[in-house]
Motif scaffolding. Sequence first.
Motif, PDB file in Angstrom:
ATOM      1  N   ARG A 155       0.826  -1.219   0.000  1.00 46.97           N
ATOM      2  CA  ARG A 155       0.000   0.000   0.000  1.00 46.97           C
ATOM      3  C   ARG A 155       0.857   1.266   0.000  1.00 46.97           C
ATOM      4  NH1 ARG A 155      -2.766  -2.987   3.961  1.00 46.97           N
ATOM      5  NH2 ARG A 155      -1.871  -1.657   5.581  1.00 46.97           N
ATOM      6  N   ASN A 156       2.119   1.146   0.404  1.00 45.73           N
ATOM      7  CA  ASN A 156       3.027   2.298   0.520  1.00 45.73           C
ATOM      8  C   ASN A 156       4.363   1.986  -0.148  1.00 45.73           C
ATOM      9  OD1 ASN A 156       1.469   4.099   2.555  1.00 45.73           O
ATOM     10  ND2 ASN A 156       1.403   2.048   3.433  1.00 45.73           N
ATOM     11  N   PRO A 157       4.361   1.697  -1.437  1.00 50.53           N
ATOM     12  CA  PRO A 157       5.594   1.255  -2.101  1.00 50.53           C
ATOM     13  C   PRO A 157       6.684   2.318  -2.166  1.00 50.53           C
ATOM     14  CG  PRO A 157       3.872   1.658  -3.710  1.00 50.53           C
ATOM     15  CD  PRO A 157       3.235   1.771  -2.357  1.00 50.53           C
ATOM     16  N   ILE A 158       6.336   3.564  -1.898  1.00 53.16           N
ATOM     17  CA  ILE A 158       7.330   4.636  -1.936  1.00 53.16           C
ATOM     18  C   ILE A 158       8.440   4.384  -0.911  1.00 53.16           C
ATOM     19  CG2 ILE A 158       6.136   6.149  -0.289  1.00 53.16           C
ATOM     20  CD1 ILE A 158       7.908   7.309  -3.486  1.00 53.16           C
ATOM     21  N   LEU A 159       8.162   3.566   0.107  1.00 56.43           N
ATOM     22  CA  LEU A 159       9.182   3.274   1.115  1.00 56.43           C
ATOM     23  C   LEU A 159      10.394   2.570   0.522  1.00 56.43           C
ATOM     24  CD1 LEU A 159       6.923   2.223   4.114  1.00 56.43           C
ATOM     25  CD2 LEU A 159       8.313   4.297   3.915  1.00 56.43           C
ATOM     26  N   PHE A 160      10.243   1.957  -0.635  1.00 49.31           N
ATOM     27  CA  PHE A 160      11.392   1.324  -1.282  1.00 49.31           C
ATOM     28  C   PHE A 160      12.301   2.355  -1.937  1.00 49.31           C
ATOM     29  CE2 PHE A 160       8.550  -2.448  -1.290  1.00 49.31           C
ATOM     30  CZ  PHE A 160       9.380  -3.294  -0.578  1.00 49.31           C
ATOM     31  N   GLY A 161      11.772   3.523  -2.269  1.00 46.94           N
ATOM     32  CA  GLY A 161      12.609   4.571  -2.826  1.00 46.94           C
ATOM     33  C   GLY A 161      12.038   5.199  -4.076  1.00 46.94           C
ATOM     34  N   GLU A 186       9.604 -22.200  -9.999  1.00 46.30           N
ATOM     35  CA  GLU A 186      10.477 -22.541  -8.886  1.00 46.30           C
ATOM     36  C   GLU A 186      10.425 -21.571  -7.718  1.00 46.30           C
ATOM     37  OE1 GLU A 186      11.420 -22.398 -12.052  1.00 46.30           O
ATOM     38  OE2 GLU A 186      12.670 -24.102 -12.586  1.00 46.30           O
ATOM     39  N   TYR A 187      10.336 -20.276  -8.002  1.00 46.49           N
ATOM     40  CA  TYR A 187      10.504 -19.278  -6.944  1.00 46.49           C
ATOM     41  C   TYR A 187       9.455 -18.184  -7.050  1.00 46.49           C
ATOM     42  CZ  TYR A 187      15.164 -21.358  -6.610  1.00 46.49           C
ATOM     43  OH  TYR A 187      16.210 -22.229  -6.472  1.00 46.49           O
ATOM     44  N   GLU A 188       9.280 -17.503  -5.921  1.00 47.56           N
ATOM     45  CA  GLU A 188       8.422 -16.325  -5.873  1.00 47.56           C
ATOM     46  C   GLU A 188       9.108 -15.291  -4.985  1.00 47.56           C
ATOM     47  OE1 GLU A 188       3.850 -16.158  -5.499  1.00 47.56           O
ATOM     48  OE2 GLU A 188       4.612 -15.964  -3.450  1.00 47.56           O
ATOM     49  N   THR A 189       9.400 -14.130  -5.538  1.00 53.67           N
ATOM     50  CA  THR A 189      10.009 -13.060  -4.760  1.00 53.67           C
ATOM     51  C   THR A 189       8.926 -12.394  -3.916  1.00 53.67           C
ATOM     52  OG1 THR A 189       9.628 -11.304  -6.387  1.00 53.67           O
ATOM     53  CG2 THR A 189      11.647 -12.613  -6.641  1.00 53.67           C
ATOM     54  N   ASP A 190       9.323 -11.771  -2.839  1.00 54.78           N
ATOM     55  CA  ASP A 190       8.347 -10.964  -2.109  1.00 54.78           C
ATOM     56  C   ASP A 190       8.018  -9.720  -2.926  1.00 54.78           C
ATOM     57  OD1 ASP A 190       7.931 -12.642   0.065  1.00 54.78           O
ATOM     58  OD2 ASP A 190       9.649 -11.831   1.151  1.00 54.78           O
ATOM     59  N   TYR A 191       9.046  -9.165  -3.569  1.00 55.61           N
ATOM     60  CA  TYR A 191       8.842  -8.024  -4.469  1.00 55.61           C
ATOM     61  C   TYR A 191       9.847  -8.059  -5.604  1.00 55.61           C
ATOM     62  CZ  TYR A 191       5.870  -5.697  -1.066  1.00 55.61           C
ATOM     63  OH  TYR A 191       4.849  -5.393  -0.205  1.00 55.61           O
ATOM     64  N   ALA A 192       9.415  -7.602  -6.755  1.00 57.84           N
ATOM     65  CA  ALA A 192      10.309  -7.202  -7.836  1.00 57.84           C
ATOM     66  C   ALA A 192      10.126  -5.689  -7.942  1.00 57.84           C
ATOM     67  CB  ALA A 192       9.939  -7.882  -9.143  1.00 57.84           C
ATOM     68  N   LEU A 193      11.220  -4.966  -7.974  1.00 56.49           N
ATOM     69  CA  LEU A 193      11.194  -3.510  -8.020  1.00 56.49           C
ATOM     70  C   LEU A 193      11.741  -3.059  -9.366  1.00 56.49           C
ATOM     71  CD1 LEU A 193      12.803  -2.854  -4.501  1.00 56.49           C
ATOM     72  CD2 LEU A 193      10.371  -3.117  -5.030  1.00 56.49           C
ATOM     73  N   GLU A 194      10.892  -2.423 -10.169  1.00 58.79           N
ATOM     74  CA  GLU A 194      11.308  -1.978 -11.498  1.00 58.79           C
ATOM     75  C   GLU A 194      11.738  -0.517 -11.446  1.00 58.79           C
ATOM     76  OE1 GLU A 194       9.739  -1.944 -16.101  1.00 58.79           O
ATOM     77  OE2 GLU A 194       8.299  -2.318 -14.495  1.00 58.79           O
ATOM     78  N   LYS A 195      12.979  -0.277 -11.878  1.00 61.07           N
ATOM     79  CA  LYS A 195      13.532   1.075 -11.892  1.00 61.07           C
ATOM     80  C   LYS A 195      13.094   1.816 -13.150  1.00 61.07           C
ATOM     81  CE  LYS A 195      17.684  -0.079  -9.292  1.00 61.07           C
ATOM     82  NZ  LYS A 195      19.143  -0.061  -9.308  1.00 61.07           N
ATOM     83  N   TYR A 196      13.292   3.116 -13.146  1.00 60.24           N
ATOM     84  CA  TYR A 196      12.922   3.933 -14.304  1.00 60.24           C
ATOM     85  C   TYR A 196      13.743   3.599 -15.539  1.00 60.24           C
ATOM     86  CZ  TYR A 196       9.697   6.684 -11.594  1.00 60.24           C
ATOM     87  OH  TYR A 196       8.622   7.058 -10.829  1.00 60.24           O
ATOM     88  N   ASP A 197      14.959   3.080 -15.339  1.00 60.36           N
ATOM     89  CA  ASP A 197      15.770   2.707 -16.503  1.00 60.36           C
ATOM     90  C   ASP A 197      15.396   1.320 -17.035  1.00 60.36           C
ATOM     91  OD1 ASP A 197      16.908   0.887 -14.721  1.00 60.36           O
ATOM     92  OD2 ASP A 197      18.915   1.753 -14.818  1.00 60.36           O
ATOM     93  N   GLY A 198      14.401   0.673 -16.401  1.00 64.75           N
ATOM     94  CA  GLY A 198      13.944  -0.634 -16.853  1.00 64.75           C
ATOM     95  C   GLY A 198      14.576  -1.799 -16.121  1.00 64.75           C
ATOM     96  N   SER A 199      15.666  -1.566 -15.395  1.00 66.85           N
ATOM     97  CA  SER A 199      16.270  -2.654 -14.636  1.00 66.85           C
ATOM     98  C   SER A 199      15.424  -2.941 -13.395  1.00 66.85           C
ATOM     99  CB  SER A 199      17.718  -2.319 -14.265  1.00 66.85           C
ATOM    100  OG  SER A 199      17.758  -1.197 -13.412  1.00 66.85           O
ATOM    101  N   CYS A 200      15.682  -4.079 -12.789  1.00 65.25           N
ATOM    102  CA  CYS A 200      14.865  -4.532 -11.658  1.00 65.25           C
ATOM    103  C   CYS A 200      15.732  -5.036 -10.518  1.00 65.25           C
ATOM    104  CB  CYS A 200      13.944  -5.665 -12.086  1.00 65.25           C
ATOM    105  SG  CYS A 200      12.735  -5.202 -13.305  1.00 65.25           S
ATOM    106  N   ASP A 201      15.179  -4.962  -9.313  1.00 61.42           N
ATOM    107  CA  ASP A 201      15.764  -5.558  -8.126  1.00 61.42           C
ATOM    108  C   ASP A 201      14.733  -6.499  -7.514  1.00 61.42           C
ATOM    109  OD1 ASP A 201      18.149  -4.091  -8.316  1.00 61.42           O
ATOM    110  OD2 ASP A 201      17.280  -2.396  -7.245  1.00 61.42           O
ATOM    111  N   VAL A 202      15.197  -7.422  -6.669  1.00 62.31           N
ATOM    112  CA  VAL A 202      14.298  -8.351  -5.994  1.00 62.31           C
ATOM    113  C   VAL A 202      14.460  -8.199  -4.481  1.00 62.31           C
ATOM    114  CG1 VAL A 202      14.128 -10.004  -7.883  1.00 62.31           C
ATOM    115  CG2 VAL A 202      15.979 -10.232  -6.220  1.00 62.31           C
ATOM    116  N   ARG A 222       7.804   0.968 -10.447  1.00 64.18           N
ATOM    117  CA  ARG A 222       6.785  -0.063 -10.240  1.00 64.18           C
ATOM    118  C   ARG A 222       7.287  -1.051  -9.194  1.00 64.18           C
ATOM    119  NH1 ARG A 222       4.301  -4.411 -14.332  1.00 64.18           N
ATOM    120  NH2 ARG A 222       6.452  -4.567 -14.998  1.00 64.18           N
ATOM    121  N   VAL A 223       6.403  -1.371  -8.246  1.00 69.18           N
ATOM    122  CA  VAL A 223       6.699  -2.324  -7.184  1.00 69.18           C
ATOM    123  C   VAL A 223       5.714  -3.467  -7.348  1.00 69.18           C
ATOM    124  CG1 VAL A 223       6.743  -2.664  -4.687  1.00 69.18           C
ATOM    125  CG2 VAL A 223       7.572  -0.517  -5.664  1.00 69.18           C
TER     126      VAL A 223
END
Length: 162
Positions: A18-24, A39-55, A29-30
């Motif tokens: 509900r408050n994804p801004i806490l990631f930065g 096989e796996y499920e992340t708690d979150y995938a975080l999509e950056k403005y440059d298109g790259s992602c973090d988990v 997109r969160v």
Amino acid sequence: LLESEKRNENSIQEHLSRNPILFGFEYKRVIPKHRLGGEYETDYALEKYDGSCDVVELESSNLKLYTKAGNPTSHLVHAEQQILDWLDWIDKNNPYARTSLNGLYSPSGFVVIGRRDSLSELDKERLRRRNIFFSGKIKVLTYEDLLERGSDMLLRLKGDRT
């Protein structure tokens, strides 16, 4: 929410969703519960403005990061291993991994676990060195780290901090 003595990662995940801004600010997109194949499920995938992602792997706020002897707890090691497994899966399944998120080709992983006040000064130094050792591929944050990000962003938006 963070004061709970019970395992609370599901409640925290609902709040963060509900408050994804806490990631930065760097994330446009969160995505909660992002699947990595069957096989796996992340708690979150975080999509950056440059298109790259973090988990992100969330653990409970009441878990300790280090034992009294100064060793990483099994909870911390398990969460880091999950991130390592996800990063390995993404590396091995790169074309398939990018079908749902184009930037999912060399992500970093974040473990959010525990509270800073549970860390001694020596444990804080251990965590700092651990994060340096992982060279940005994995970073361990406490829930206070997320809260500070949110507070800092709010101050910047209000113009109270440069």
